[in-house]
Write an enzyme that holds these catalytic residues in place. Sequence first.
Site, PDB file in Angstrom:
ATOM      1  N   LYS A  95       0.820  -1.217   0.000  1.00  0.00           N
ATOM      2  CA  LYS A  95       0.000   0.000   0.000  1.00  0.00           C
ATOM      3  C   LYS A  95       0.854   1.269   0.000  1.00  0.00           C
ATOM      4  O   LYS A  95       0.485   2.265  -0.616  1.00  0.00           O
ATOM      5  CB  LYS A  95      -0.981  -0.001   1.166  1.00  0.00           C
ATOM      6  CG  LYS A  95      -0.361   0.113   2.547  1.00  0.00           C
ATOM      7  CD  LYS A  95      -1.426   0.077   3.631  1.00  0.00           C
ATOM      8  CE  LYS A  95      -0.800   0.131   5.017  1.00  0.00           C
ATOM      9  NZ  LYS A  95      -0.129   1.395   5.300  1.00  0.00           N
ATOM     10  N   THR A  96       2.018   1.210   0.686  1.00  0.00           N
ATOM     11  CA  THR A  96       2.875   2.400   0.700  1.00  0.00           C
ATOM     12  C   THR A  96       3.390   2.699  -0.699  1.00  0.00           C
ATOM     13  O   THR A  96       3.474   3.864  -1.114  1.00  0.00           O
ATOM     14  CB  THR A  96       4.049   2.209   1.681  1.00  0.00           C
ATOM     15  OG1 THR A  96       3.532   1.880   2.970  1.00  0.00           O
ATOM     16  CG2 THR A  96       4.885   3.475   1.794  1.00  0.00           C
ATOM     17  N   ASP A 117      -3.894   7.203   4.614  1.00  0.00           N
ATOM     18  CA  ASP A 117      -3.359   5.855   4.858  1.00  0.00           C
ATOM     19  C   ASP A 117      -3.951   5.313   6.163  1.00  0.00           C
ATOM     20  O   ASP A 117      -4.285   6.082   7.062  1.00  0.00           O
ATOM     21  CB  ASP A 117      -1.823   5.950   4.965  1.00  0.00           C
ATOM     22  CG  ASP A 117      -1.162   4.585   5.069  1.00  0.00           C
ATOM     23  OD1 ASP A 117      -1.786   3.570   4.681  1.00  0.00           O
ATOM     24  OD2 ASP A 117      -0.015   4.524   5.551  1.00  0.00           O
ATOM     25  N   GLU A 118      -4.069   3.987   6.265  1.00  0.00           N
ATOM     26  CA  GLU A 118      -4.599   3.341   7.484  1.00  0.00           C
ATOM     27  C   GLU A 118      -5.941   3.961   7.881  1.00  0.00           C
ATOM     28  O   GLU A 118      -6.227   4.207   9.054  1.00  0.00           O
ATOM     29  CB  GLU A 118      -3.607   3.466   8.655  1.00  0.00           C
ATOM     30  CG  GLU A 118      -2.234   2.881   8.388  1.00  0.00           C
ATOM     31  CD  GLU A 118      -2.213   1.354   8.485  1.00  0.00           C
ATOM     32  OE1 GLU A 118      -3.294   0.738   8.530  1.00  0.00           O
ATOM     33  OE2 GLU A 118      -1.105   0.793   8.498  1.00  0.00           O
ATOM     34  N   GLN A 124      -7.606  -5.362   9.563  1.00  0.00           N
ATOM     35  CA  GLN A 124      -6.512  -4.999  10.461  1.00  0.00           C
ATOM     36  C   GLN A 124      -6.887  -3.855  11.393  1.00  0.00           C
ATOM     37  O   GLN A 124      -6.009  -3.215  11.978  1.00  0.00           O
ATOM     38  CB  GLN A 124      -5.266  -4.622   9.645  1.00  0.00           C
ATOM     39  CG  GLN A 124      -4.675  -5.782   8.863  1.00  0.00           C
ATOM     40  CD  GLN A 124      -3.366  -5.406   8.190  1.00  0.00           C
ATOM     41  OE1 GLN A 124      -2.318  -5.316   8.821  1.00  0.00           O
ATOM     42  NE2 GLN A 124      -3.426  -5.172   6.886  1.00  0.00           N
ATOM     43  N   ARG A 182       2.280 -10.937  10.329  1.00  0.00           N
ATOM     44  CA  ARG A 182       3.593 -10.327  10.572  1.00  0.00           C
ATOM     45  C   ARG A 182       4.712 -11.246  10.083  1.00  0.00           C
ATOM     46  O   ARG A 182       5.846 -10.812   9.898  1.00  0.00           O
ATOM     47  CB  ARG A 182       3.830 -10.068  12.071  1.00  0.00           C
ATOM     48  CG  ARG A 182       2.894  -9.107  12.789  1.00  0.00           C
ATOM     49  CD  ARG A 182       2.680  -7.816  12.076  1.00  0.00           C
ATOM     50  NE  ARG A 182       1.503  -7.896  11.236  1.00  0.00           N
ATOM     51  CZ  ARG A 182       1.237  -7.082  10.220  1.00  0.00           C
ATOM     52  NH1 ARG A 182       2.082  -6.130   9.907  1.00  0.00           N
ATOM     53  NH2 ARG A 182       0.142  -7.228   9.496  1.00  0.00           N
TER      54      ARG A 182
END
Length: 705
Positions: free
Chosen positions: A32-33, A217-218, A248, A592
């Site tokens: 996504k970044t 973002d997020e 998430q 993770r």
Amino acid sequence: MTDENTLNKKQQEAVETTEGRVKIVAGAGSGKTSVLVHRYAYLVNELGIDPNNILCMTFTNKAAAEMKNRIGKLTASSNVNDYVCTIHGFCVKFIRREGYRIGFPKNFSILDEEDEKTLAIQVMDECGINRNEETVKGFLRGIRIGKSMSPYISDLWIGKTENSSSYSGPFYKYVMKQLKSFSLSFTDLINLTIYILENFEEARLYWQDKLNYIMIDEAQDCNTDEWNIVETLAANYQNLFIVGDPDQCIYEWRGAAPDFFLEFKADTQIILDENYRSTPNILNVANSIIVHNKMRIEKNLITNLAEGKIVLHYHGKDEKDESDWIAKQIKNLIEAGAKPKDFAILYRASYLSRSIEQALVEKNLKYTMWGGVRFFERKEIKDSLAYLRLLAFEDDMSFMRIINLPKRSFGKVSMEKLQTIANDNNCSLLEALRQNIRKPEFDKEQLRNFLFLFEKANELRKTSSISDIFDYMLTESGLKEELRFTVEEERLENVAELASSIKYYEELNENEEDVSLDTYLQDIALYTNADYKKDSSSIKLMTIHQAKGLEFPYVFVLGLSEGIFPNHRSIRERRKKGEEEERRLMYVAVTRAEKALFLTESEGFNRSTKSSKYPSRFLMEIGDNLLEVEGDIDPILLEGTKNLVKQIENEINPNIKSLFAIGDKVVHKVFGIGEIIEVTPERDSYKVQFEKGSRNIIGRVLKHI
């Protein structure tokens, strides 16, 4: 992750969908970044949008710095502006420009968590509140609730005294102390921004016109107030690009509002489901768990990586056996070539670390506890920055912190006298000392030198860099010399690291117009634990919440017992929402892992459920073919899990038929005749409208008429 210059088809579509409201559902490890930085570069390079008209908000300063760095490589360095920041970072910039409308100067200060505690202690002491009975944490919780439920900005900060009688003494004293030194908490930054946007049309129209494109973002972690700001800013152009993953969202318990993301009316929705982090075996486990949630946008993570090792589930005979097994696995993998820094051990709650710490020590394995005291909250850092803060803001908290650091023979009695003078003259403690330095009780060489230090530093501000001023104040105050003789050498190293970080800040912002000591202190106060974590060469131990956004080759998730994880208290308090958030937390833990994932639990006594320990429902939600199990699990334990799950289900969703329906006429022996206006069958509770008002009544004491 994807290569910096290579995007997959869906990522490219996201980058080139520039107009309108766009929702990107970005699965864990889906790059996504990369999408955000490439889209920013696309707007600048291909569409010719001025960076000053783009707002790109993320949730940590560290993430914002990484984005700036990556955008700089894709565009000319001058095309990265100051509006790549956190939501609080944007609010600081907004208030710097618009604060004058309500009488706030540009050089307001920002209270971090430690500053809030210090201020709370002052107020509690002044109000005679026993800190043993009401903890500082509880007091601050009350302050935050008070701020969320009252128009304190208009009543107290703008009206100054209007309606002040409707506020409690401690609350009034706390917020007025803030106003005296123009110091804002993170909550105030949000509230003040909303207040100005809602009450000053000129400011609102300016920012709505300025921000042609907004990227968040997020976004699943935004709370209601943050969504309010975002939607207000985007109201003109409606070019709002939100990126997030409802799977998430693990901060709903502290205000995150994932419903906004789920219900966001988008012109375009794109799902990024290709994972670049984890093996197929790990992703299959993650997918098989999260699919049990209902409040989500359906997606199934896929990857082109090699299959990798099957996920291991270890069942221990007790907690020690579980911890010893983890330590042994790590030892074996390190001996086979892995590095200690490749390992993370995750758990639902901090207390679960005790046993594993002991096992690692016994195996001589070096580990680091993640999430301890953050860098900017260490005593020596707070002390050093207090000199700069007092110079910039003349705030009383900084004065009280450093007036006797190093020792200047300024005791409690002297402080009380100075506070009385400051209160009588409505000025700061520093100004009170300036005006009264010739009085016998203050006329001391150390105090005259203290004032001269700040007088000289104020002159230096006109010509010198922040780093030079910092070095001057630490040297001339004697603080640097005192730190040289500290028993803990690390404290001096930390201050040296702070000096380096100030120089780095100056280099990073050399092209910005408004870089000053004030702006540096405002920016640095926004830093959180996630922003300052040195990579270490040791094994990492942390809660799953602290692991959000991180990744490790080898991940161990311990303590997977029903009641512990998922946490039954969370489920009882928040019912299905609590259960789904616990499952999202498990999903975050699993995703993770890059190369290998280990899930562990053990038999024994569960302090949470006050009963025997049973394997977590999450382990039972994973397909048998996706796990390799080590350790003998008695079938009775698996039955115990099913019974516990069923018991909790009955508690939160009892199969109770409603005794009454809305509109039914009923009679109560005290309140008389009434009408049912609301029904909550799972609690056998009914809201009844009686002649003298409504009441919530248990059904068994009501009778039909």
